[in-house]
Design a protein around this motif. Structure first.
Motif, PDB file in Angstrom:
ATOM      1  N   ASP A 121       4.354 -11.416  14.984  1.00 42.72           N
ATOM      2  CA  ASP A 121       4.447 -11.966  13.635  1.00 42.72           C
ATOM      3  C   ASP A 121       3.585 -11.105  12.724  1.00 42.72           C
ATOM      4  OD1 ASP A 121       4.488 -13.389  11.305  1.00 42.72           O
ATOM      5  OD2 ASP A 121       3.928 -15.320  12.204  1.00 42.72           O
ATOM      6  N   LEU A 122       4.226 -10.319  11.858  1.00 41.73           N
ATOM      7  CA  LEU A 122       3.472  -9.409  10.995  1.00 41.73           C
ATOM      8  C   LEU A 122       2.580 -10.161  10.019  1.00 41.73           C
ATOM      9  CD1 LEU A 122       6.130  -6.649  10.214  1.00 41.73           C
ATOM     10  CD2 LEU A 122       4.394  -6.701  12.003  1.00 41.73           C
ATOM     11  N   ASP A 123       3.037 -11.308   9.525  1.00 41.34           N
ATOM     12  CA  ASP A 123       2.202 -12.102   8.616  1.00 41.34           C
ATOM     13  C   ASP A 123       0.929 -12.555   9.315  1.00 41.34           C
ATOM     14  OD1 ASP A 123       3.943 -11.936   6.440  1.00 41.34           O
ATOM     15  OD2 ASP A 123       5.172 -13.578   7.222  1.00 41.34           O
ATOM     16  N   VAL A 172      -1.564  -9.736   9.405  1.00 39.55           N
ATOM     17  CA  VAL A 172      -2.227  -9.580   8.096  1.00 39.55           C
ATOM     18  C   VAL A 172      -3.356 -10.595   7.952  1.00 39.55           C
ATOM     19  CG1 VAL A 172      -1.915  -9.818   5.608  1.00 39.55           C
ATOM     20  CG2 VAL A 172      -0.212  -8.586   6.967  1.00 39.55           C
ATOM     21  N   ASN A 199       1.274 -10.395  -0.954  1.00 36.51           N
ATOM     22  CA  ASN A 199       2.074  -9.963   0.195  1.00 36.51           C
ATOM     23  C   ASN A 199       3.455  -9.519  -0.271  1.00 36.51           C
ATOM     24  OD1 ASN A 199       0.355 -10.673   2.614  1.00 36.51           O
ATOM     25  ND2 ASN A 199       0.413 -12.656   1.590  1.00 36.51           N
ATOM     26  N   GLU A 200       3.996  -8.523   0.420  1.00 35.13           N
ATOM     27  CA  GLU A 200       5.350  -8.080   0.132  1.00 35.13           C
ATOM     28  C   GLU A 200       5.877  -7.272   1.311  1.00 35.13           C
ATOM     29  OE1 GLU A 200       4.639  -3.944  -2.323  1.00 35.13           O
ATOM     30  OE2 GLU A 200       4.590  -5.830  -3.475  1.00 35.13           O
ATOM     31  N   ASP A 201       7.200  -7.183   1.388  1.00 37.94           N
ATOM     32  CA  ASP A 201       7.806  -6.307   2.382  1.00 37.94           C
ATOM     33  C   ASP A 201       7.564  -4.865   1.973  1.00 37.94           C
ATOM     34  OD1 ASP A 201       8.763  -8.433   3.880  1.00 37.94           O
ATOM     35  OD2 ASP A 201      10.602  -8.573   2.682  1.00 37.94           O
ATOM     36  N   TYR A 202       7.401  -4.006   2.995  1.00 36.43           N
ATOM     37  CA  TYR A 202       7.054  -2.612   2.713  1.00 36.43           C
ATOM     38  C   TYR A 202       8.172  -1.702   3.200  1.00 36.43           C
ATOM     39  CZ  TYR A 202       4.726   1.922   2.991  1.00 36.43           C
ATOM     40  OH  TYR A 202       4.408   3.241   2.845  1.00 36.43           O
ATOM     41  N   THR A 205       9.569   0.605   7.451  1.00 29.54           N
ATOM     42  CA  THR A 205       9.540  -0.776   6.972  1.00 29.54           C
ATOM     43  C   THR A 205       8.462  -1.562   7.701  1.00 29.54           C
ATOM     44  OG1 THR A 205      11.210  -1.434   8.596  1.00 29.54           O
ATOM     45  CG2 THR A 205      11.990  -0.750   6.415  1.00 29.54           C
ATOM     46  N   LYS A 248       5.193  -4.854   6.735  1.00 34.12           N
ATOM     47  CA  LYS A 248       4.579  -5.795   5.803  1.00 34.12           C
ATOM     48  C   LYS A 248       3.398  -5.122   5.106  1.00 34.12           C
ATOM     49  CE  LYS A 248       6.654  -9.881   5.935  1.00 34.12           C
ATOM     50  NZ  LYS A 248       7.089 -10.607   4.732  1.00 34.12           N
ATOM     51  N   LYS A 249       3.211  -5.490   3.853  1.00 34.91           N
ATOM     52  CA  LYS A 249       2.095  -4.943   3.081  1.00 34.91           C
ATOM     53  C   LYS A 249       1.344  -6.079   2.411  1.00 34.91           C
ATOM     54  CE  LYS A 249       1.037  -1.947  -0.880  1.00 34.91           C
ATOM     55  NZ  LYS A 249       1.588  -1.054  -1.914  1.00 34.91           N
ATOM     56  N   ALA A 250       0.040  -6.034   2.517  1.00 36.83           N
ATOM     57  CA  ALA A 250      -0.834  -6.963   1.789  1.00 36.83           C
ATOM     58  C   ALA A 250      -1.847  -6.129   1.017  1.00 36.83           C
ATOM     59  CB  ALA A 250      -1.539  -7.919   2.737  1.00 36.83           C
TER      60      ALA A 250
END
Length: 540
Positions: A439-441, A444, A463-466, A473, A475-477
């Motif tokens: 779980d990428l979230d 983070v 937070n946003e998709d990267y 691709t 996840k980005k925080a």
């Protein structure tokens, strides 16, 4: 009769109401958005009355910009207290100042309420044309001539050091010339110094240790010049043994009694200097007489036939003295220059700030690293390939490696810098034993918790998709936080970015932190992110 009582009671009530009356006014009932108007409350009271005016950041929906000090006007035995407030509102509409409580002697009295209309600022676009927001204009920074002041300061400090060197040298030369003129022989010099010592009256003033130190130094200097032994560098026992051997070798006719008395004086001096012994007055006088007798007896007993050897020894002593003086006149100016340079560096650090010193003088800063040759390396498994100013350091923690979850094959961590540096990089890879999905979230969240444990506060998160131009691709925080700067003892604002990637059999994480107002550190982070490449678990 009852009618009279009612009249008297009415008069008392009227009198009390007059003595403690409250009046409230506003200087305007209509304002423009953000304009200030004043609310004034007046209280007519006696001198002994205790009055408490209302205090609050808001009166109704109107903001209190300023609460002015209470003013007072004396009227016979009465006081008129005047309290003024500056109010405003930043949104148009109709607002009401509610009745406010004024407490007089623990009794509550309320002011009048007022309706205030806040009007918009009308802009006539037919007369005032509207334009788009202009783009940011980059201007060149003005030339910084601070380095000229630094160079001038260094030159001035070096000049001060050179002047100190010349002054010390001049003083030493003058002293040497005076000694050469005053003293024709070692015994004459020693006797003159002993006489000068007596004139100081050190032991009479309680400075017994200083007295014995100077007394023995005079004797040692004489022995070096007259008997050619290293007296100043020897302990008392070594000096006595060397003196005995020299007397025997050179056949100096000196009685054993004289030698024993000299040894006793040296022992007494050691007790005074090192054991804090306090001899009596007559003992001090006897020691002085023994030294006088020893020097006179020794000088008479020294053979005078070895004039050439004596001259050579005198020259050696002269060279040693000149060498010692040279070291002194070098040491003092150099120490002075170093001290002034350190003082100047501290002054620059205080006036310009540690960031300026780090950016322009220490060299290891974001600006210099940005312009240096970067290193492209492959880290961890599954690998992350990135370019960085310096090679990242592997963090080996046996506790983590020895307590891995059953489905985890390996974990690798690499870092550069720390939470409080102008920028820092933390990279982590996790290899699984199977095709576990993560779980990428959640990753983070864990990263943000780790930042909190390291001292990050007031963390803001977005937070946003990267996805980048290369098709990566994940996840980005990103956001900001504050952290305590241990050097400047204040919180500093930091930015961060977290990138996490997942693939069958592994996960890759990248944490970038940089100082909020450091444009060079921000450029470094952008360059690092643009260099990211992922190695898949199936690739060799």
């Amino acid at each position: 009769m009852l009618k009279k009582i009612n009249i008297i009671f009415y008069l008392l009530i009227s009198s009390f109401a007059f003595s403690q009356s409250i009046q409230s006014t506003v200087d305007s009932t209509q304002i423009k958005i953000g304009s200030q108007f004043n609310l004034t409350i007046k209280a007519n009271v006696s001198k002994n009355d205790k009055v408490v005016f209302p205090e609050s950041p808001f009166f109704g929906q109107l903001e209190v910009l300023e609460s002015y000090p209470v003013d007072s006007i004396k009227n016979n035995d009465k006081l008129e207290l005047i309290k003024k407030y500056g109010l405003t509102q930043f949104d148009s509409g109709r607002y009401v100042i509610p009745p406010l409580q004024v407490i007089i002697n623990n009794k509550t009295t309320r002011t009048d309420s007022f309706a205030i209309v806040v009007n918009n600022v009308v802009v006539d676009t037919t007369k005032q044309q509207m334009y788009d927001i202009k783009s940011i204009i980059h201007v060149d920074k003005p030339t910084d001539y601070f380095w000229l002041y630094v160079i001038f300061g260094i030159i001035l400090i070096l000049a001060i050091g050179y002047i100190a060197y010349l002054l010390i040298k001049k003083k030493q030369v003058k002293k040497n010339e005076e000694e050469a003129i005053l003293y024709a022989s070692p015994i004459e010099k020693a006797l003159a110094q002993l006489q000068s010592l007596e004139g100081k009256e050190l032991w009479q003033k309680g400075e017994t240790k200083a007295y014995y130190s100077e007394l023995t130094d005079i004797t040692r200097y004489y022995l070096e010049e007259a008997v050619e032994i290293p007296a100043m560098e020897s302990t008392s026992n070594e000096l006595f043994e060397t003196l005995k051997n020299t007397v025997k070798r050179r056949k100096i006719k000196l009685s054993q009694d004289i030698l024993d008395k000299f040894k006793r004086v040296m022992s007494n001096a050691d007790l005074v200097k090192f054991a804090k012994s306090k001899p009596l007055d007559f003992e001090i006088e006897n020691d002085k007489k023994m030294v006088d007798a020893f020097l006179m007896s020794l000088d008479k007993a020294i053979p005078r036939t070895e004039e050439e050897t004596e001259n050579l020894f005198t020259e050696e002593l002269k060279r040693k003295k000149e060498h010692s003086q040279k070291l002194k006149r070098l040491f003092i100016p150099i120490s002075l220059v170093l001290f002034l340079l350190l003082l100047g560096a501290v002054f620059i650090g205080i006036t310009k700030g540690t960031d300026y010193v780090r950016e322009n003088w220490l060299g290891h800063n974001a600006k210099s690293l940005l312009n240096e040759e970067w290193v492209t390396s492959e880290y961890g498994d599954p690998a992350i390939i990135i370019s960085t100013p310096k090679v990242l350091n592997r963090i080996n923690d046996e506790r983590i490696q020895n307590n891995l979850p059953s489905h985890v094959k390996a974990i690798a961590n690499f870092t550069y810098g720390s939470l409080l540096d102008n920028f820092s990089i933390a990279l982590a890879t996790t290899a699984f034993k199977d095709t576990t999905s993560v779980d990428l979230d959640r990753i983070v969240e864990v990263k943000l918790k780790q930042m909190e444990l390291l001292g990050a506060k007031n963390i803001t998160v977005k937070n946003e998709d990267y996805e980048d131009a290369k098709g990566l691709t994940g996840k980005k925080a990103y956001g900001t936080f504050t952290a305590m700067n241990l050097i400047e003892k204040e919180d500093q604002q930091m930015n961060y970015e977290v990138l996490v990637f997942s693939q069958p059999g592994g996960a890759q994480e990248l944490l970038l932190i940089y100082k909020n107002d450091d444009e060079y550190a921000q450029q470094i982070m952008e360059r690092v992110i643009n260099s990211v490449e992922l190695r898949k678990t199936t690739e060799k």
